[in-house]
Enzyme design. Structure first.
Site, PDB file in Angstrom:
ATOM      1  N   GLY A 193       0.842  -1.189   0.000  1.00  0.00           N
ATOM      2  CA  GLY A 193       0.000   0.000   0.000  1.00  0.00           C
ATOM      3  C   GLY A 193       0.876   1.237   0.000  1.00  0.00           C
ATOM      4  O   GLY A 193       2.034   1.197  -0.445  1.00  0.00           O
ATOM      5  N   SER A 194       0.354   2.315   0.529  1.00  0.00           N
ATOM      6  CA  SER A 194       1.067   3.587   0.436  1.00  0.00           C
ATOM      7  C   SER A 194       2.230   3.658   1.438  1.00  0.00           C
ATOM      8  O   SER A 194       2.234   2.966   2.459  1.00  0.00           O
ATOM      9  CB  SER A 194       0.095   4.734   0.696  1.00  0.00           C
ATOM     10  OG  SER A 194      -0.373   4.644   2.019  1.00  0.00           O
ATOM     11  N   THR A 195       3.166   4.523   1.142  1.00  0.00           N
ATOM     12  CA  THR A 195       4.328   4.690   2.023  1.00  0.00           C
ATOM     13  C   THR A 195       3.900   5.220   3.390  1.00  0.00           C
ATOM     14  O   THR A 195       4.427   4.796   4.423  1.00  0.00           O
ATOM     15  CB  THR A 195       5.361   5.623   1.342  1.00  0.00           C
ATOM     16  OG1 THR A 195       5.769   4.986   0.120  1.00  0.00           O
ATOM     17  CG2 THR A 195       6.589   5.840   2.204  1.00  0.00           C
ATOM     18  N   THR A 200       1.073   4.705   5.052  1.00  0.00           N
ATOM     19  CA  THR A 200       0.525   3.605   5.854  1.00  0.00           C
ATOM     20  C   THR A 200       1.631   2.617   6.222  1.00  0.00           C
ATOM     21  O   THR A 200       1.654   2.091   7.346  1.00  0.00           O
ATOM     22  CB  THR A 200      -0.605   2.891   5.089  1.00  0.00           C
ATOM     23  OG1 THR A 200      -1.557   3.855   4.678  1.00  0.00           O
ATOM     24  CG2 THR A 200      -1.285   1.864   5.948  1.00  0.00           C
ATOM     25  N   GLY A 201       2.539   2.377   5.292  1.00  0.00           N
ATOM     26  CA  GLY A 201       3.643   1.447   5.577  1.00  0.00           C
ATOM     27  C   GLY A 201       4.453   1.891   6.784  1.00  0.00           C
ATOM     28  O   GLY A 201       4.802   1.075   7.650  1.00  0.00           O
ATOM     29  N   GLU A 237       5.751  -3.388   0.819  1.00  0.00           N
ATOM     30  CA  GLU A 237       5.824  -3.012  -0.605  1.00  0.00           C
ATOM     31  C   GLU A 237       5.033  -1.718  -0.746  1.00  0.00           C
ATOM     32  O   GLU A 237       3.810  -1.729  -0.661  1.00  0.00           O
ATOM     33  CB  GLU A 237       5.197  -4.108  -1.480  1.00  0.00           C
ATOM     34  CG  GLU A 237       5.886  -5.457  -1.409  1.00  0.00           C
ATOM     35  CD  GLU A 237       7.175  -5.509  -2.210  1.00  0.00           C
ATOM     36  OE1 GLU A 237       7.568  -4.481  -2.806  1.00  0.00           O
ATOM     37  OE2 GLU A 237       7.812  -6.569  -2.224  1.00  0.00           O
ATOM     38  N   CYS A 262       1.551   0.115  -8.791  1.00  0.00           N
ATOM     39  CA  CYS A 262       2.696   0.586  -7.992  1.00  0.00           C
ATOM     40  C   CYS A 262       3.918   0.793  -8.859  1.00  0.00           C
ATOM     41  O   CYS A 262       4.558   1.832  -8.800  1.00  0.00           O
ATOM     42  CB  CYS A 262       2.992  -0.399  -6.877  1.00  0.00           C
ATOM     43  SG  CYS A 262       3.182  -2.094  -7.455  1.00  0.00           S
TER      44      CYS A 262
HETATM   45  P1  NAD Z   1      -3.280   2.540   1.583  1.00  0.00           P
HETATM   46  O1  NAD Z   1      -1.969   2.580   2.269  1.00  0.00           O
HETATM   47  O2  NAD Z   1      -4.185   3.701   1.699  1.00  0.00           O
HETATM   48  O3  NAD Z   1      -4.143   1.295   2.085  1.00  0.00           O
HETATM   49  C1  NAD Z   1      -3.647  -0.036   2.007  1.00  0.00           C
HETATM   50  C2  NAD Z   1      -4.277  -0.882   3.096  1.00  0.00           C
HETATM   51  O4  NAD Z   1      -3.843  -0.440   4.377  1.00  0.00           O
HETATM   52  C3  NAD Z   1      -5.803  -0.858   3.139  1.00  0.00           C
HETATM   53  O5  NAD Z   1      -6.240  -2.189   3.331  1.00  0.00           O
HETATM   54  C4  NAD Z   1      -6.109   0.009   4.356  1.00  0.00           C
HETATM   55  O6  NAD Z   1      -7.318  -0.316   4.982  1.00  0.00           O
HETATM   56  C5  NAD Z   1      -4.955  -0.343   5.269  1.00  0.00           C
HETATM   57  N1  NAD Z   1      -4.626   0.675   6.266  1.00  0.00           N
HETATM   58  C6  NAD Z   1      -4.805   2.019   6.207  1.00  0.00           C
HETATM   59  N2  NAD Z   1      -4.288   2.621   7.295  1.00  0.00           N
HETATM   60  C7  NAD Z   1      -3.760   1.636   8.070  1.00  0.00           C
HETATM   61  C8  NAD Z   1      -3.046   1.613   9.304  1.00  0.00           C
HETATM   62  N3  NAD Z   1      -2.773   2.732   9.962  1.00  0.00           N
HETATM   63  N4  NAD Z   1      -2.629   0.427   9.788  1.00  0.00           N
HETATM   64  C9  NAD Z   1      -2.863  -0.720   9.098  1.00  0.00           C
HETATM   65  N5  NAD Z   1      -3.536  -0.768   7.933  1.00  0.00           N
HETATM   66  C10 NAD Z   1      -3.967   0.399   7.421  1.00  0.00           C
HETATM   67  O7  NAD Z   1      -2.924   2.220   0.068  1.00  0.00           O
HETATM   68  P2  NAD Z   1      -3.886   2.177  -1.210  1.00  0.00           P
HETATM   69  O8  NAD Z   1      -4.368   3.571  -1.489  1.00  0.00           O
HETATM   70  O9  NAD Z   1      -4.904   1.089  -1.040  1.00  0.00           O
HETATM   71  O10 NAD Z   1      -2.896   1.700  -2.360  1.00  0.00           O
HETATM   72  C11 NAD Z   1      -2.233   2.601  -3.200  1.00  0.00           C
HETATM   73  C12 NAD Z   1      -0.765   2.694  -2.829  1.00  0.00           C
HETATM   74  O11 NAD Z   1      -0.205   1.382  -2.749  1.00  0.00           O
HETATM   75  C13 NAD Z   1       0.084   3.422  -3.842  1.00  0.00           C
HETATM   76  O12 NAD Z   1       1.000   4.262  -3.187  1.00  0.00           O
HETATM   77  C14 NAD Z   1       0.837   2.301  -4.543  1.00  0.00           C
HETATM   78  O13 NAD Z   1       2.055   2.707  -5.138  1.00  0.00           O
HETATM   79  C15 NAD Z   1       1.025   1.332  -3.449  1.00  0.00           C
HETATM   80  N6  NAD Z   1       1.221  -0.029  -3.968  1.00  0.00           N
HETATM   81  C16 NAD Z   1       2.464  -0.608  -3.832  1.00  0.00           C
HETATM   82  C17 NAD Z   1       2.688  -1.877  -4.364  1.00  0.00           C
HETATM   83  C18 NAD Z   1       4.038  -2.544  -4.266  1.00  0.00           C
HETATM   84  O14 NAD Z   1       4.142  -3.738  -4.539  1.00  0.00           O
HETATM   85  N7  NAD Z   1       5.079  -1.845  -3.872  1.00  0.00           N
HETATM   86  C19 NAD Z   1       1.647  -2.550  -5.007  1.00  0.00           C
HETATM   87  C20 NAD Z   1       0.399  -1.933  -5.106  1.00  0.00           C
HETATM   88  C21 NAD Z   1       0.201  -0.671  -4.565  1.00  0.00           C
END
Ligand code: NAD
Length: 473
Positions: free
Chosen positions: A216-218, A220-221, A238, A272
């Protein structure tokens, strides 16, 4: 009974809308932290028996799970298209279902014999890999089924059980996939818990979770890394990217245009490791702009279930607003729109037109920030050193690409780029046999291949004098 019927709660739940039409796709039960606790307890209880099947036993069951995906691929693809928005055709919904089965099978094909670390006649040491326990997987909304497979396949093969938290934007896709897998897997080996951010937060701190796999996003990561620290969970993250592609001055614009286009616009740019900034030398600038515009103009965008479309809507309005805002900033910053850039916000669905913007300075927000949608900035460069410096100038580094017919130049430039993967004359072409992960703030840990599998296991070194224990067969 359809798969959607099978995952629909008897009463209540939240209605999920189709991002192309605004129509209802289905309803999802929104679970909370109490249900998460029950799921983690059930997955913990199921883990020893799953591990005790041994690798060959698990591979057999997971092979049957890949068959089940293939047998249900079209029904799953239609649901994915309706919920995520991506068209059935092009590198989209049907492609994603094919990738799910391919990745699962590739994960099962990786050899996992113990590694002999020392065997010099005096000392003998082997490295074994044991399950960690329960893996918590948290996923995004862009490739919800495929990324779930990336997370659950290595975790299950290594003898862990999995609790999966889908994105709140695409829960039905993940629940449907888990339902199909669970027609084959033993009970509680894989449990999907649909819920919001609070469920993700609870998973990140949960004492019953041994490892987190997050895509997901940096932003949240980083929150997940912090939350997991108290219990020293293993974490694979990731995260976001802003991948650069560099065209070298010996490339043929007409020959590379279609590859560049799909590198950037796969899944309508919501990928991503898509190409998000394109650097082109002075000598080829006009020709690349022209050829890319021709390709972009020929790609139909529309409702995903319409077989002719290969580009779809943004999955959600928040992402639409990000893309629209960045293109507006590009225009205000002197960008020349080659195609697109003229959305109709009153039209149904989250459709943002395929957009190419030329003549932008490298510090314009459309270049410097991750757009995650169908808008590509094309930046002119005068020296290769300048292009490499710009490509490396951000704090993320998921992928990058070099476009040239010269194998030597391709290698030399590739080795100068700060990214987890550098593609040559392609972009984003991930492969289950090649480890994939980010550099810098695009994350750490890798997925795929043997290296990815080993991240879901505890390495155990067994060492003694030569002959002090029997080597594994
Ligand atoms: P996001 O970070 O908003 O959400 C991802 C997940 O995290 C969701 O299931 C959400 O409910 C959960 N979440 C949100 N806040 C949280 C917290 N504080 N603790 C735990 N879980 C939480 O990301 P998104 O908008 O769904 O995805 C888009 C982003 O993901 C883009 O930045 C994209 O580049 C990245 N991405 C990376 C890869 C990779 O392999 N590197 C692949 C796909 C997407």
């Amino acid at each position: 009974m359809t798969i959607l019927d099978a995952i629909t709660p008897a009463t209540g739940g939240r209605t999920v809308l189709d991002p192309a039409t605004g129509e209802a796709v289905g309803r999802v039960a929104e679970l909370g932290v109490a249900e998460l606790d029950s799921a983690v307890a059930a997955a913990r209880a199921a883990q020893p028996a799953w591990a005790a099947r041994g690798d060959a036993g698990r591979v057999e069951v997971l092979g049957a799970a890949a068959d089940a995906i293939e047998a249900n691929a079209e029904e799953l693809a239609v649901l994915l298209s309706r919920e995520q928005g991506k068209p059935l055709n092009g590198p989209n919904a049907r492609f994603e279902l094919e990738a799910c089965a391919t990745w699962l099978r590739a994960t099962l094909a990786v050899p996992l014999e113990p590694e002999v670390a020392v065997d010099d006649g005096e000392t003998y040491a082997e490295i074994h890999h044991r399950p960690l326990g329960v893996v918590g997987a948290i996923g995004p909304w862009n490739w919800p089924m495929m990324i779930s497979i990336w997370q659950l396949a290595p975790a299950l093969r290594m003898g862990n059980t999995v609790v999966l938290k889908p994105s709140e934007f695409t829960p039905l896709s993940v629940l449907a996939l888990a339902h199909v897998l669970n027609t084959v897997l033993p009970a509680d080996v894989l449990i999907a818990v649909p819920g919001g951010r609070e469920v993700g937060e609870a998973l990140s701190t949960h004492p019953g979770i041994d490892k987190l796999m997050f895509t997901g996003s940096t932003v949240t990561g980083k929150a997940i890394i912090r939350a997991s620290a108290d219990s020293v969970k293993r974490v694979t993250v990731e995260l976001g990217g802003n991948d650069a592609g560099i065209v070298l001055d010996d490339a043929d614009p007409a020959a590379i245009a279609e590859g560049l286009f799909w590198g950037a616009f796969i899944n309508t740019g919501q990928t991503c490791a898509a190409l998000k900034r394109l650097y082109v030398p002075d000598a080829l600038y006009d020709a690349v702009c022209e050829e890319l515009t021709k390709v972009a103009g020929a790609m139909p965008m529309g409702v995903g279930l319409d077989e002719q479309n290969v580009l779809g809507p943004l999955q959600n309005r928040k992402q639409y607003d990000i893309v629209a805002g960045l293109v507006d900033e590009a225009k205000a910053g002197g960008g020349r729109v080659l195609i697109g850039g003229d959305p109709d916000p009153s039209a149904p669905g989250n459709f943002y037109p395929t957009t190419l913007v030329a003549d932008l300075p490298n510090d314009n927000p459309l270049v410097a920030r991750e757009q995650f949608g169908p808008a590509l900035p094309i930046i002119r460069y005068s020296s290769l050193d300048e292009a490499v410096a710009w490509a490396n100038g951000l704090d993320v580094g998921l992928g990058a690409s070099v476009w040239t017919p010269s194998p030597e130049r391709a290698r030399d430039v590739a080795l100068r780029l700060d990214a987890g993967t550098v593609w040559i004359n392609e972009h984003g072409a991930i492969d289950p046999r090649v480890p994939f992960g980010g550099a810098k703030q695009s994350g750490y840990g890798v997925e795929f291949a043997r290296a990815g599998l080993l991240e879901c296991a505890q390495p155990v070194a067994i060492k003694g004098a030569a002959g002090s224990f029997a080597p594994s067969a």
